[in-house]
Design a protein around this motif. Structure first.
Motif, short mmCIF file in Angstrom:
data_model
loop_
_atom_site.label_atom_id
_atom_site.label_comp_id
_atom_site.label_asym_id
_atom_site.label_seq_id
_atom_site.Cartn_x
_atom_site.Cartn_y
_atom_site.Cartn_z
N LEU A 174 0.81 -1.22 0.00
CA LEU A 174 0.00 0.00 0.00
C LEU A 174 0.85 1.27 0.00
N LYS A 175 2.06 1.17 0.50
CA LYS A 175 2.94 2.33 0.49
C LYS A 175 3.56 2.56 -0.89
N SER A 176 3.87 1.50 -1.62
CA SER A 176 4.58 1.65 -2.89
C SER A 176 3.65 1.71 -4.10
N PHE A 177 2.45 1.16 -4.02
CA PHE A 177 1.56 1.12 -5.17
C PHE A 177 1.13 2.51 -5.65
N PRO A 178 0.76 3.44 -4.77
CA PRO A 178 0.40 4.78 -5.28
C PRO A 178 1.56 5.47 -5.99
N SER A 179 2.77 5.31 -5.50
CA SER A 179 3.93 5.91 -6.15
C SER A 179 4.15 5.28 -7.53
N LEU A 180 3.92 3.97 -7.63
CA LEU A 180 4.04 3.31 -8.92
C LEU A 180 2.99 3.84 -9.89
N ALA A 181 1.77 3.98 -9.43
CA ALA A 181 0.70 4.48 -10.29
C ALA A 181 1.00 5.90 -10.78
N ILE A 182 1.49 6.75 -9.89
CA ILE A 182 1.84 8.11 -10.27
C ILE A 182 2.98 8.11 -11.27
N SER A 183 3.99 7.28 -11.05
CA SER A 183 5.12 7.21 -11.98
C SER A 183 4.69 6.72 -13.35
N ILE A 184 3.83 5.71 -13.40
CA ILE A 184 3.33 5.22 -14.69
C ILE A 184 2.51 6.29 -15.39
N PHE A 185 1.67 6.99 -14.62
CA PHE A 185 0.87 8.06 -15.21
C PHE A 185 1.76 9.16 -15.78
N GLU A 186 2.78 9.55 -15.03
CA GLU A 186 3.71 10.58 -15.51
C GLU A 186 4.47 10.10 -16.76
N PHE A 187 4.85 8.84 -16.77
CA PHE A 187 5.56 8.27 -17.92
C PHE A 187 4.66 8.30 -19.17
N LEU A 188 3.42 7.89 -19.00
CA LEU A 188 2.51 7.88 -20.14
C LEU A 188 2.17 9.29 -20.61
N LYS A 189 2.16 10.22 -19.68
CA LYS A 189 1.87 11.61 -20.02
C LYS A 189 3.03 12.24 -20.80
N GLN A 190 4.26 11.81 -20.54
CA GLN A 190 5.44 12.36 -21.22
C GLN A 190 5.53 11.90 -22.67
N LYS A 191 5.01 10.75 -22.96
CA LYS A 191 5.05 10.16 -24.31
C LYS A 191 6.49 10.05 -24.84
N GLU A 192 7.37 9.56 -23.97
CA GLU A 192 8.76 9.34 -24.35
C GLU A 192 9.06 7.85 -24.30
N LEU A 193 10.13 7.47 -24.91
CA LEU A 193 10.59 6.10 -24.81
C LEU A 193 11.14 5.87 -23.40
N ILE A 194 11.13 4.62 -22.99
CA ILE A 194 11.59 4.29 -21.63
C ILE A 194 13.06 4.64 -21.45
N LYS A 195 13.87 4.53 -22.48
CA LYS A 195 15.29 4.85 -22.34
C LYS A 195 15.53 6.35 -22.25
N ASN A 196 14.62 7.17 -22.78
CA ASN A 196 14.75 8.62 -22.71
C ASN A 196 14.08 9.22 -21.48
N TYR A 197 13.30 8.43 -20.78
CA TYR A 197 12.56 8.93 -19.61
C TYR A 197 13.53 9.11 -18.45
N GLY A 198 13.54 10.27 -17.84
CA GLY A 198 14.51 10.59 -16.79
C GLY A 198 14.27 9.88 -15.47
N GLU A 199 13.06 9.46 -15.21
CA GLU A 199 12.72 8.83 -13.92
C GLU A 199 12.59 7.32 -14.05
N THR A 200 13.30 6.72 -14.96
CA THR A 200 13.21 5.28 -15.17
C THR A 200 13.64 4.49 -13.93
N GLY A 201 14.66 5.00 -13.25
CA GLY A 201 15.13 4.32 -12.04
C GLY A 201 14.07 4.26 -10.96
N TRP A 202 13.38 5.38 -10.75
CA TRP A 202 12.32 5.40 -9.74
C TRP A 202 11.13 4.55 -10.15
N LEU A 203 10.81 4.57 -11.44
CA LEU A 203 9.73 3.74 -11.95
C LEU A 203 10.02 2.26 -11.70
#
Length: 109
Positions: A49-78
């Motif tokens: 329950l502590k990590s799932f909301p952060s994962l959902a936010i990270s995925i949402f931000e990733f999809l909103k950026q519309k970048e490739l996973i290798k170009n995404y700056g927060e890949t490590g946190w994701l």
């Protein structure tokens, strides 16, 4: 007021409050391994329950950026939030197996 605060023994004897009471004991005989299993499951649920909301936010931000996973700056946190969520889920759903392993390791030492 002084009578009720400081002379409680006298009041108890006068009203015979200490007589004719049946003392019922509630015996909880839960094995320690069961308590450990419940605790491990709760810890896994909290972890999930502590990590799932952060994962959902990270995925949402990733999809909103519309970048490739290798170009995404927060890949490590994701990746970290994904692994943390998976570990929490596995501990939560396999709490009994984890507690058996911990119990076995503790009894051998």
């Amino acid at each position: 007021m002084r009578l009720f605060l400081f002379k409680t023994e006298w009041i108890i004897k006068l009203l015979k409050l200490d007589e004719n009471f049946v003392e019922e004991k509630l015996a909880l005989e839960i094995p320690a391994q069961t308590v450990l299993s419940i605790t491990v499951t709760i810890i896994g649920a909290i972890w999930f329950l502590k990590s799932f909301p952060s994962l959902a936010i990270s995925i949402f931000e990733f999809l909103k950026q519309k970048e490739l996973i290798k170009n995404y700056g927060e890949t490590g946190w994701l990746l970290y939030y994904f692994i943390s969520t998976i570990i929490g889920f596995l501990i939560m759903t396999n709490g009994k197996s984890v507690s058996k392993y911990l119990w076995k390791e503790n009894s051998t030492n």
